[in-house]
Write a protein that holds these residues in place. Structure first.
Motif, short mmCIF file in Angstrom:
data_model
loop_
_atom_site.label_atom_id
_atom_site.label_comp_id
_atom_site.label_asym_id
_atom_site.label_seq_id
_atom_site.Cartn_x
_atom_site.Cartn_y
_atom_site.Cartn_z
N LEU A 165 0.69 -1.31 -0.04
CA LEU A 165 -0.05 0.03 -0.09
C LEU A 165 0.80 1.29 -0.16
O LEU A 165 0.37 2.35 0.16
CB LEU A 165 -0.84 0.02 1.20
CG LEU A 165 -2.18 -0.94 1.00
CD1 LEU A 165 -2.45 -1.21 2.44
CD2 LEU A 165 -3.00 -0.55 0.17
N GLY A 166 2.18 1.20 -0.18
CA GLY A 166 3.01 2.34 -0.15
C GLY A 166 3.23 2.84 0.96
O GLY A 166 3.38 4.22 1.17
N ARG A 167 3.59 2.27 2.20
CA ARG A 167 3.42 2.39 3.60
C ARG A 167 4.71 1.76 4.14
O ARG A 167 4.47 1.01 5.19
CB ARG A 167 2.38 2.47 4.46
CG ARG A 167 0.93 3.34 3.79
CD ARG A 167 -0.10 3.01 4.55
NE ARG A 167 -1.23 3.75 4.04
CZ ARG A 167 -2.12 4.79 4.52
NH1 ARG A 167 -1.83 5.08 5.84
NH2 ARG A 167 -3.08 5.12 4.12
N PRO A 168 5.96 2.09 3.56
CA PRO A 168 7.05 1.05 4.04
C PRO A 168 7.59 1.22 5.54
O PRO A 168 7.98 0.22 6.08
CB PRO A 168 8.10 1.52 3.13
CG PRO A 168 7.82 3.02 2.50
CD PRO A 168 6.36 2.80 2.46
N ALA A 169 7.47 2.60 5.92
CA ALA A 169 7.88 2.60 7.21
C ALA A 169 6.94 2.03 8.13
O ALA A 169 7.54 1.24 9.13
CB ALA A 169 7.92 4.24 7.74
N GLU A 170 5.62 2.20 8.17
CA GLU A 170 4.93 1.52 9.03
C GLU A 170 4.84 -0.23 8.93
O GLU A 170 4.87 -0.99 9.80
CB GLU A 170 3.46 1.94 8.68
CG GLU A 170 3.10 3.13 8.90
CD GLU A 170 1.63 3.66 8.43
OE1 GLU A 170 0.86 2.98 9.03
OE2 GLU A 170 1.38 4.48 7.68
N ALA A 171 5.16 -0.52 7.52
CA ALA A 171 5.44 -2.04 7.35
C ALA A 171 6.61 -2.65 7.90
O ALA A 171 6.59 -3.74 8.52
CB ALA A 171 5.46 -2.20 5.68
#
Length: 399
Positions: free
Chosen positions: A299-305
């Motif tokens: 979903l384009g949220r790599p830091a949260e991932a």
């Protein structure tokens, strides 16, 4: 009579021939011939149709009751395909089947094979698993007690499902689909249509790994519509649904599916599944964090991932090499996208170390993605060195 009733129930359920074909894993033409009376149904077909159309045995009762010969090649509880059958006398098979210790030994052997699968290449696991299934086949042919046959049938189904997973890991996608469908048929034959719905979850996972988001969502939704699916299976289906939505970029739907999955899995018991160990991963302590992290990357949220994947991996046992390699590679991808290149390199090297003895196609798929991502970081010397290591791992020739 059977064909007329089958068509009546299919239409009432709002299913086309094509939809029923997908549910039963029989061709549309085959089902059409049964509906028109040109072909007679087998008892196995009737049981599958009963489960899919929620007919409560009405269709099976229209097929002449013919008690199976437990030595017959047509025994619905015996997984038949291109595996040589063990030559065991009927007396020996019946004697072994009546011994309560036999089932315990077979279950212990299956547990041991699953432990092998956490650490070894699938090509090294498949021969042992093949032998396990051959022995279960032989014992099933000798089993007379209905409850014994039910339990052994479920063990056979779980063994075949695991064969499908090992085939997936070995890169044999069509073989994996075939074994997964056989697993579903065996589960129904053993009297557990709910377990059969897990076959849809596994097929959704196969679709997810090849990037087929539409099929991932569709198969997961079909599993969720199955009234026989228990809380554990619903939770795993919701995870696949969330991953499918993430691949399509649908954040709200993905988040809702993740929340529903958490509630479903909280309702379930993770101690064991029908016929064997717990369904789904047994090595990830925080499965929800892994799946959510996987989704957030898409979903384009790599830091949260990265935060979620890091947390889950920190609670994963060192001996769970396959899980550490797969999700470690995914974590490295998240760090790369978040611009944390030193953490990317550190994590990727750990994933490579875990991956080397595995020969896993699913792990290789993530390492391939990482290889492409790392290339754009050519100004970062550790990233250049990492790229060399990844390429070497991806081109490691079989012995």
């Amino acid at each position: 009579m059977f064909g007329v009733e089958l068509r009546r129930r299919r239409v009432a359920a709002g299913k086309s021939l094509m939809a029923l074909s997908g549910d039963l894993h029989y061709s549309k033409g085959h089902i059409s011939k049964i509906e028109t009376g040109m072909k007679q149904p087998t008892a196995q077909f009737a049981r599958l149709a009963d489960a899919v159309l929620d007919a409560d045995g009405a269709l099976s009762r229209l097929v002449p009751a013919d008690l199976p010969d437990t030595t017959s090649q047509d025994d619905p509880l015996v997984p038949l395909w291109d595996l040589p059958q063990l030559r065991v006398s009927r007396t020996a098979a019946e004697t072994v089947a009546e011994d309560d210790a036999t089932e315990q030994l077979l279950r212990a052997q299956f547990d041991g094979i699953r432990d092998m699968g956490k650490r070894l290449a699938p090509e090294l696991v498949i021969p042992a698993l093949t032998a396990q299934i051959q022995v279960v086949q032989a014992v099933l042919r000798g089993a007379r007690n209905p409850e014994t046959r039910r339990r052994l049938g479920l063990l056979a189904a779980r063994s075949v499902e695991y064969m499908g997973w090992m085939a997936q890991e070995a890169g044999m996608q069509e073989e994996s689909k075939k074994r997964t469908m056989q697993f579903a048929a065996l589960a129904v034959a053993a009297g557990d249509p709910g377990l059969a719905s897990y076959g849809l979850v596994r097929r959704a996972e196969l679709a997810m790994y090849v990037g087929d988001a539409i099929s991932t969502v569709e198969l997961a939704q079909r599993a969720l519509r199955d009234p026989h699916a228990d809380a554990r299976i619903r939770g795993l289906a919701l995870h696949r649904l969330a991953q499918g939505y993430a691949q399509r970029g649908e954040y709200s739907l993905c988040r809702a599916a993740l929340d529903d999955a958490e509630r479903a899995l909280d309702e379930s018991s993770s101690d064991a599944g029908p016929g064997g160990p717990v369904l789904g991963s047994s090595t990830i302590a925080d499965l929800g964090a892994v799946v959510a992290g996987w989704c957030l990357y898409d979903l384009g949220r790599p830091a949260e991932a990265a935060e979620l994947l890091e947390r889950a991996l920190s609670r994963t046992q060192p001996e769970a090499r396959r899980a550490r390699a797969l999700h470690g590679a995914r974590l490295a991808l998240a760090y790369e996208a978040a611009g944390e290149l030193d953490r990317m390199c550190e994590t990727a090297l750990q994933a490579l170390e875990a991956a080397r003895p595995l020969g896993s196609t699913t792990v290789r798929s993530q390492l391939s993605r990482l290889s492409w991502a790392v290339q754009r970081r050519h100004s970062h010397r550790p990233a250049r060195e990492l790229h060399v290591e990844i390429i070497a791992a991806l081109h490691d020739d079989p012995v």
